[in-house]
Design an enzyme around this catalytic site. Structure first.
Site, short mmCIF file in Angstrom:
data_model
loop_
_atom_site.label_atom_id
_atom_site.label_comp_id
_atom_site.label_asym_id
_atom_site.label_seq_id
_atom_site.Cartn_x
_atom_site.Cartn_y
_atom_site.Cartn_z
N ASN A 1 40.56 27.68 21.60
CA ASN A 1 39.14 27.80 22.67
C ASN A 1 38.30 28.08 22.96
OD1 ASN A 1 39.12 24.48 21.50
ND2 ASN A 1 39.94 24.17 22.89
N HIS B 1 35.84 12.25 24.56
CA HIS B 1 38.02 12.76 24.53
C HIS B 1 38.30 11.35 25.08
CE1 HIS B 1 40.81 15.65 26.28
NE2 HIS B 1 40.45 15.96 25.26
N GLU C 1 28.96 13.20 26.55
CA GLU C 1 30.11 14.44 26.27
C GLU C 1 28.68 15.90 25.83
OE1 GLU C 1 33.59 15.18 24.07
OE2 GLU C 1 34.70 13.30 25.26
N SER D 1 34.29 17.05 21.27
CA SER D 1 35.12 18.59 21.47
C SER D 1 35.70 18.18 19.77
CB SER D 1 36.09 18.58 22.32
OG SER D 1 36.64 15.96 21.54
N ASP E 1 30.93 14.71 30.56
CA ASP E 1 31.72 16.12 29.98
C ASP E 1 31.08 16.92 29.44
OD1 ASP E 1 34.00 17.12 29.28
OD2 ASP E 1 35.48 15.08 29.12
N HIS F 1 33.25 22.20 26.25
CA HIS F 1 33.12 23.39 25.73
C HIS F 1 31.92 23.43 25.67
CE1 HIS F 1 36.56 21.80 23.14
NE2 HIS F 1 36.34 20.75 23.70
N LYS G 1 38.65 26.37 28.17
CA LYS G 1 37.99 27.19 27.52
C LYS G 1 37.21 27.99 27.86
CE LYS G 1 38.86 22.47 26.10
NZ LYS G 1 38.77 20.81 26.34
C1 LIG Z 1 39.74 19.75 26.58
C2 LIG Z 1 38.31 18.25 27.25
C3 LIG Z 1 38.99 17.62 28.16
C4 LIG Z 1 40.06 17.49 29.12
O1 LIG Z 1 39.91 18.98 29.44
P1 LIG Z 1 41.71 19.95 30.21
O2 LIG Z 1 41.40 20.61 31.07
O3 LIG Z 1 42.47 20.93 28.88
O4 LIG Z 1 42.74 19.37 30.47
C5 LIG Z 1 38.12 17.22 28.38
N1 LIG Z 1 36.86 16.29 27.72
C6 LIG Z 1 36.68 17.76 27.02
C7 LIG Z 1 35.59 16.98 26.78
C8 LIG Z 1 37.63 18.38 26.11
O5 LIG Z 1 37.01 19.11 25.19
#
Ligand SMILES: *Cc1c(COP(=O)(O)O)cnc(C)c1O
Length: 390
Positions: A46, A132, A175, A179, A204, A207, A239
């Site tokens: 990532n 997620h 999102e 992901s 969220d 990415h 990421k």
């Molecule tokens: C990776 C991810 C998370 C978690 O984030 P971390 O900082 O790795 O705990 C949350 N939401 C999505 C969509 C992700 O891809």
């Protein structure tokens, strides 16, 4: 016998080809990974902008440690919020156009925090079905009612909002970039529906930040919105920014509420100051170094074009996440194994991370790849997919 469910659960995972174990990476996160003493091209990272082991970033971490120390020494409300956290807050507000924000140790924790903080028994959480695991789990543990809408389906979302209009506190979560699928959500339309139904929207963008939008401002910016158009905008530093940790942004009042009431925020040690300094450097590089995004987008275009030519079953995505849909979990493992034999590291993603019968190879492209790497990947994928189809 106590906890006798553990052994059969593990056995079942093995018999269903769903068993997981760790792979120890013996190198920095980069174009290649070394695993079990072998070198592989890394298509499972990532670290989209190639910042995780960039020499400038390593220097920044060292400098941050010298200036501010390695540990924050406390939780944010005690002595764990340092000048470097304050400076990073200001920098992120300017870059991403945010009103206010606060930090969390991880995106996982940030998502748990927001759901448990804002929603109670008589409230409603509405999520995209492909959100997620951190969001799904938060919803399952919440006393609020949870509804899920079909992936990116505005009609379904609208229907759920209408049906439950009598509920006062409604939170919709989606999102920016999904992901495991790499596609985007129609945030402008979702935002409009939320406004019509007096629901809050949380996006969220784990990415999206650094990768999409002008100066890497993320998924909302890429669709012509401001990051303040939704009530809660969440992003992670692990990421594209190559480090770790996360933030939640919203109105000053919301951040004030988190600071006063969120147990996930209050009862945990503040992010390492050295790390916070390094995240600041990553944010600066992500904002200013457009060449990273340009190179990444050129690689994505090249890969999609070759996949079309070679009839590789790509899922629709314009982001660095380019999943190849296989379906059967065992086949997905076999294809991944074939690729490993050719020096390519890709991860087979299987249920329960993705829905039944949608096992896939989650291929991710990063700035560290070259055009030749992409050509090699496409050729080997074609061969491995064909060799395993029946
Ligand atoms: C990776 C991810 C998370 C978690 O984030 P971390 O900082 O790795 O705990 C949350 N939401 C999505 C969509 C992700 O891809």
């Amino acid at each position: 016998m106590a906890f006798s469910f553990i052994e059969p659960a593990l056995q079942q995972r093995q018999s269903e080809h769903l068993y997981r174990k760790l792979n120890t990476v013996q190198s920095k996160q980069s174009r290649y990974v070394y695993i079990n003493g072998k070198q592989y091209l890394n298509f499972s990272s990532n670290d989209y902008l190639g910042l995780a082991s960039d020499p400038e970033m390593i220097k920044a971490w060292q400098k941050g440690a010298e200036l501010y120390g390695v540990g924050s020494g406390g939780s944010y409300l005690v002595t764990g919020y340092h000048q470097v956290h304050h400076d990073l807050t200001q920098q992120l507000k300017e870059w991403l156009g945010l009103t206010d924000l606060c930090f969390f140790s991880s995106g996982y924790s940030a998502n748990q925090a927001m759901v448990s903080l804002l929603l109670n028994k008589h409230d409603l959480l509405i999520q995209d079905k492909l959100n997620h695991a951190s969001l799904m789990e938060a919803g399952q543990h919440s006393t609020a009612k949870m509804s899920r809408f079909k992936h990116n389906d505005l009609n379904h979302l609208s229907h759920l909002l209408e049906k439950q209009s009598q509920i006062d506190n409604k939170l919709v979560i989606t999102e920016g970039v999904f992901s495991m699928d790499g596609d985007n959500s129609p945030v402008t339309h979702i935002n409009r529906l939320c406004k019509q139904h007096d629901a809050w929207l949380m996006v969220d963008d784990a990415h999206g930040i650094g990768v999409l939008g002008e100066q890497g401002k993320g998924s909302l910016n890429a669709q012509g919105m401001d990051n303040t158009d939704c009530e809660i905008y969440m992003g992670t530093f692990g990421k594209a920014l190559g480090v770790g940790g996360a933030f939640v942004s919203g109105s000053p009042q919301l951040i004030d509420y988190i600071t006063n009431f969120s147990k996930h925020y209050i009862y945990t040690t503040g992010l390492s100051p050295a790390m916070a300094y390094c995240i600041g450097e990553a944010a600066k590089m992500a904002q200013q170094q457009q060449w990273r995004r340009d190179h990444l987008m050129a690689l994505i275009d090249q890969f999609k074009q070759l996949a079309g030519q070679f009839e590789i079953p790509l899922m629709p995505s314009n982001t660095p996440i380019q999943p190849v849909l296989i379906g059967n979990s065992e086949t997905a493992l076999n294809v991944a194994k074939c690729l490993k034999e050719k020096g390519i590291w890709v991860t087979a993603i299987r249920p329960p991370t993705v829905p039944e019968n949608s096992a896939r190879l989650r291929i991710t492209l990063t700035v560290n790849h070259t055009k030749q790497d992409i050509t090699y990947l496409a050729q080997q994928l074609q061969r491995a997919v064909n060799a395993n189809s029946n």
